[in-house]
Design a protein around this motif. Sequence first.
Motif, PDB file in Angstrom:
ATOM      1  N   HIS A 144       0.747  -1.481   0.230  1.00 38.46           N
ATOM      2  CA  HIS A 144       0.037   0.288   0.200  1.00 38.46           C
ATOM      3  C   HIS A 144       0.629   1.201  -0.266  1.00 38.46           C
ATOM      4  O   HIS A 144       2.189   0.961   0.288  1.00 38.46           O
ATOM      5  CB  HIS A 144      -0.852  -0.255   1.396  1.00 38.46           C
ATOM      6  N   LEU A 145       0.315   1.913  -0.694  1.00 39.77           N
ATOM      7  CA  LEU A 145       1.320   3.332  -0.736  1.00 39.77           C
ATOM      8  C   LEU A 145       1.817   4.151   1.060  1.00 39.77           C
ATOM      9  O   LEU A 145       2.823   4.624   0.665  1.00 39.77           O
ATOM     10  CB  LEU A 145       0.314   4.059  -1.540  1.00 39.77           C
ATOM     11  N   VAL A 146       0.365   4.123   1.770  1.00 37.87           N
ATOM     12  CA  VAL A 146       1.290   4.714   2.824  1.00 37.87           C
ATOM     13  C   VAL A 146       1.180   3.580   4.157  1.00 37.87           C
ATOM     14  O   VAL A 146       0.817   3.019   4.427  1.00 37.87           O
ATOM     15  CB  VAL A 146      -0.139   5.643   3.456  1.00 37.87           C
ATOM     16  N   SER A 147       2.180   3.876   4.419  1.00 34.93           N
ATOM     17  CA  SER A 147       3.002   2.992   5.915  1.00 34.93           C
ATOM     18  C   SER A 147       2.524   3.437   6.670  1.00 34.93           C
ATOM     19  O   SER A 147       2.148   4.515   7.272  1.00 34.93           O
ATOM     20  CB  SER A 147       4.851   3.072   5.962  1.00 34.93           C
ATOM     21  N   LEU A 148       2.880   2.557   8.257  1.00 39.07           N
ATOM     22  CA  LEU A 148       1.896   2.671   9.368  1.00 39.07           C
ATOM     23  C   LEU A 148       3.255   4.036   9.794  1.00 39.07           C
ATOM     24  O   LEU A 148       3.030   4.800  10.897  1.00 39.07           O
ATOM     25  CB  LEU A 148       2.089   1.378   9.916  1.00 39.07           C
ATOM     26  N   ASP A 149       3.870   3.465   9.466  1.00 35.36           N
ATOM     27  CA  ASP A 149       5.397   4.904  10.586  1.00 35.36           C
ATOM     28  C   ASP A 149       5.042   5.685   9.570  1.00 35.36           C
ATOM     29  O   ASP A 149       5.018   6.502  10.510  1.00 35.36           O
ATOM     30  CB  ASP A 149       6.498   4.669   9.245  1.00 35.36           C
ATOM     31  N   LYS A 150       4.437   6.451   8.802  1.00 34.78           N
ATOM     32  CA  LYS A 150       4.164   8.029   8.018  1.00 34.78           C
ATOM     33  C   LYS A 150       2.604   8.426   8.797  1.00 34.78           C
ATOM     34  O   LYS A 150       2.793   9.311   9.010  1.00 34.78           O
ATOM     35  CB  LYS A 150       4.199   7.961   6.858  1.00 34.78           C
ATOM     36  N   VAL A 151       1.900   7.535   8.978  1.00 37.16           N
ATOM     37  CA  VAL A 151       0.343   7.639   9.559  1.00 37.16           C
ATOM     38  C   VAL A 151       0.716   7.763  11.290  1.00 37.16           C
ATOM     39  O   VAL A 151       0.152   8.846  12.006  1.00 37.16           O
ATOM     40  CB  VAL A 151      -0.659   6.788   9.205  1.00 37.16           C
ATOM     41  N   ILE A 152       1.821   7.221  11.784  1.00 35.49           N
ATOM     42  CA  ILE A 152       2.026   7.689  12.620  1.00 35.49           C
ATOM     43  C   ILE A 152       3.119   9.070  12.937  1.00 35.49           C
ATOM     44  O   ILE A 152       2.244  10.017  14.162  1.00 35.49           O
ATOM     45  CB  ILE A 152       2.897   6.422  13.577  1.00 35.49           C
ATOM     46  N   GLU A 153       3.382   9.298  12.288  1.00 30.62           N
ATOM     47  CA  GLU A 153       4.258  10.189  12.244  1.00 30.62           C
ATOM     48  C   GLU A 153       3.168  11.486  12.204  1.00 30.62           C
ATOM     49  O   GLU A 153       3.212  12.876  12.542  1.00 30.62           O
ATOM     50  CB  GLU A 153       5.962  10.528  11.216  1.00 30.62           C
ATOM     51  N   THR A 154       2.464  11.260  11.357  1.00 32.57           N
ATOM     52  CA  THR A 154       1.326  12.643  10.606  1.00 32.57           C
ATOM     53  C   THR A 154       0.647  12.804  11.422  1.00 32.57           C
ATOM     54  O   THR A 154       0.018  13.059  11.975  1.00 32.57           O
ATOM     55  CB  THR A 154       0.325  11.724   9.399  1.00 32.57           C
ATOM     56  N   MET A 155       0.076  11.765  12.517  1.00 35.86           N
ATOM     57  CA  MET A 155      -0.389  11.585  13.926  1.00 35.86           C
ATOM     58  C   MET A 155      -0.090  12.713  14.623  1.00 35.86           C
ATOM     59  O   MET A 155      -0.237  13.890  15.318  1.00 35.86           O
ATOM     60  CB  MET A 155      -0.792  10.101  14.118  1.00 35.86           C
ATOM     61  N   ARG A 156       1.380  12.225  14.679  1.00 30.77           N
ATOM     62  CA  ARG A 156       2.446  13.581  15.107  1.00 30.77           C
ATOM     63  C   ARG A 156       2.181  14.640  15.454  1.00 30.77           C
ATOM     64  O   ARG A 156       1.956  15.903  15.676  1.00 30.77           O
ATOM     65  CB  ARG A 156       3.305  12.530  15.788  1.00 30.77           C
ATOM     66  N   GLN A 157       1.959  14.874  13.799  1.00 31.24           N
ATOM     67  CA  GLN A 157       2.418  16.053  13.574  1.00 31.24           C
ATOM     68  C   GLN A 157       0.794  17.269  13.559  1.00 31.24           C
ATOM     69  O   GLN A 157       0.871  18.581  14.203  1.00 31.24           O
ATOM     70  CB  GLN A 157       2.910  15.954  12.312  1.00 31.24           C
ATOM     71  N   THR A 158      -0.111  16.114  13.714  1.00 25.71           N
ATOM     72  CA  THR A 158      -1.471  16.861  13.205  1.00 25.71           C
ATOM     73  C   THR A 158      -1.471  17.314  15.084  1.00 25.71           C
ATOM     74  O   THR A 158      -2.259  18.066  15.378  1.00 25.71           O
ATOM     75  CB  THR A 158      -2.799  15.771  13.115  1.00 25.71           C
ATOM     76  N   GLY A 159      -1.395  16.631  16.047  1.00 26.18           N
ATOM     77  CA  GLY A 159      -1.404  16.833  17.171  1.00 26.18           C
ATOM     78  C   GLY A 159      -0.945  18.001  17.447  1.00 26.18           C
ATOM     79  O   GLY A 159      -1.364  18.413  18.222  1.00 26.18           O
ATOM     80  N   LEU A 160       0.108  18.146  17.314  1.00 28.47           N
ATOM     81  CA  LEU A 160       1.061  18.961  17.492  1.00 28.47           C
ATOM     82  C   LEU A 160       0.561  20.064  16.644  1.00 28.47           C
ATOM     83  O   LEU A 160       0.230  21.021  17.737  1.00 28.47           O
ATOM     84  CB  LEU A 160       2.563  19.805  16.985  1.00 28.47           C
ATOM     85  N   ASP A 161      -0.528  20.650  15.966  1.00 24.76           N
ATOM     86  CA  ASP A 161      -1.034  21.521  15.178  1.00 24.76           C
ATOM     87  C   ASP A 161      -1.996  21.617  15.894  1.00 24.76           C
ATOM     88  O   ASP A 161      -2.795  22.952  15.511  1.00 24.76           O
ATOM     89  CB  ASP A 161      -0.535  21.255  13.679  1.00 24.76           C
ATOM     90  N   MET A 162      -3.133  20.844  16.374  1.00 25.84           N
ATOM     91  CA  MET A 162      -4.083  20.983  16.566  1.00 25.84           C
ATOM     92  C   MET A 162      -4.465  22.050  18.070  1.00 25.84           C
ATOM     93  O   MET A 162      -3.198  22.126  18.531  1.00 25.84           O
ATOM     94  CB  MET A 162      -4.979  19.660  17.252  1.00 25.84           C
ATOM     95  N   GLN A 163      -5.702  22.837  18.173  1.00 25.31           N
ATOM     96  CA  GLN A 163      -5.590  23.770  19.294  1.00 25.31           C
ATOM     97  C   GLN A 163      -5.431  23.170  20.659  1.00 25.31           C
ATOM     98  O   GLN A 163      -6.408  22.413  19.975  1.00 25.31           O
ATOM     99  CB  GLN A 163      -6.411  24.809  18.722  1.00 25.31           C
ATOM    100  N   SER A 164      -4.773  24.073  21.353  1.00 25.30           N
ATOM    101  CA  SER A 164      -5.522  23.469  22.594  1.00 25.30           C
ATOM    102  C   SER A 164      -6.878  23.099  22.659  1.00 25.30           C
ATOM    103  O   SER A 164      -7.579  21.906  23.572  1.00 25.30           O
ATOM    104  CB  SER A 164      -4.984  24.094  23.720  1.00 25.30           C
ATOM    105  N   LYS A 165      -7.987  23.973  22.582  1.00 25.92           N
ATOM    106  CA  LYS A 165      -9.386  23.691  22.591  1.00 25.92           C
ATOM    107  C   LYS A 165      -9.693  22.294  22.632  1.00 25.92           C
ATOM    108  O   LYS A 165     -11.039  22.034  22.828  1.00 25.92           O
ATOM    109  CB  LYS A 165     -10.166  25.114  21.900  1.00 25.92           C
ATOM    110  N   TYR A 166      -8.929  21.666  21.626  1.00 27.55           N
ATOM    111  CA  TYR A 166      -9.372  20.164  20.832  1.00 27.55           C
ATOM    112  C   TYR A 166      -9.042  19.285  21.971  1.00 27.55           C
ATOM    113  O   TYR A 166      -9.137  18.592  20.736  1.00 27.55           O
ATOM    114  CB  TYR A 166      -9.443  19.964  19.414  1.00 27.55           C
TER     115      TYR A 166
END
Length: 465
Positions: A428-450
């Motif tokens: 498949h195109l997206v690896s589990l490692d890439k999606v874990i890193e994406t989750m981490r970055q998304t969490g950093l960018d997410m506003q604290s109110k969420y």
Amino acid sequence: MAAESPTNLSVCDLYTIGVGPSSSHTVGPMRAGYRFVQSLIQQDILDAVASVTAELYGSLALTGKGHATDTAVLVGLSGEQPETVDPDAIPTIVAGIEHEGTLRLGGKRTIPFAVSKDLVWRFDDVLPGHPNGLRFTARNAGGEVVCTRDYYSVGGGFVVTEGESEAALTLGRNVFQPYPYNSAAELVAICNRDNLSVAQVMMANEQVWRPESETHAFLDRVRDSMMQCIDRGISQTGVLPGGLKVRRRANDLFRELTGRPEAAMKDPLTVLDWVNLYALAVNEENAAGSRVVTAPTNGASGVIPAVLAYYERFCPGATRDGSRTFLMTAAAIGALYKTRASISAAEVGCQGEVGVACSMAAGALTAVLGGTPDQVENAAEIGMEHNLGLTCDPVGGLVQVPCIERNTMGAVKAINAARLALRGDGQHLVSLDKVIETMRQTGLDMQSKYKETSQGGLAVNVVAC
């Protein structure tokens, strides 16, 4: 992002039997209170303590009332631990402290304790190490500080002190595992190289700490606790505590499904009603502060039991050994999230809780249904990819809305992710490692109110009566 060292996490780190409603806001703070008292005992200064102040910071303050953080701190300071405390005894312990105005530290030394004064909510302050921070301060009879410590509840019930790494709390320190891995790619490569399953790799690593028979016994206890929680949740009726007046639904759904069994002959999706039932039952128990399995958190504690129950009750050829394989595979996946990103909603939103649980369950189900390690990795990736950006916005600060239903959705998504992966070849195109890193970055960018503050999303757009 590549982890700096192997995961070195044990299956015992990913599953713990404790109490609801939150691993980071209830289980963690209870452990922190217990650890603080133990530190006083170890320093031989307990007898000198005349007063203790507990301060709750950031997310622990903002949603602490709804998550029973205040109750957890009092119970922990009283010498109880989430693994062994009787959930039915907790209200009595807290009522005694409030009524008597005293607290018995570690069950050994009685001190004055006024909840309104000595338990302090720091709503506008955040300690530097993590959004979930606590500070305990002990003073002597002269008012001098004899000990003060900061703790961080970093998700899944894990607690670290200031300057202490999360890895320092695991069983993995100073041991050599036969199959060290710090990414999903490395894990799958090990499996394919040595013709092992993900569960077999995890089990081989577990044996540096204990015999395989003891790990099997632990897994059986976890499995049995999950099934018992489902059964308890199904049997309960009434309204959940906290003021939202959320009605328990598991019992009604169970009665409907068992009262009209012929309906399943006309609707093949009835099986999903049963999966919904299992998740509802667990998370209603969690919301009520009952005994649940942290898997990998309490807010997401219904996903893995629901999918495991689906495997045991609806999949041909299910066995007890298969259930062990399920839990071991899920733990191997959860360890990657814990070490490479986060399982704390206060840090990355609910993608780190229900999203991670969905990913773990998807990979685990794929494994027990005969999937290859590549298909297991694919299923785990699908499970998270479609939970990316999931916010944590509990209405009224309670682990009820949207948390309970969100677990049902996470369980159903996990089953579909497994089915998708099993119909493919693991490529498949997206690896589990890439999606874990994406989750981490998304969490950093997410506003604290969420991120588990109840300051955004549904928490402000739904009136909490």
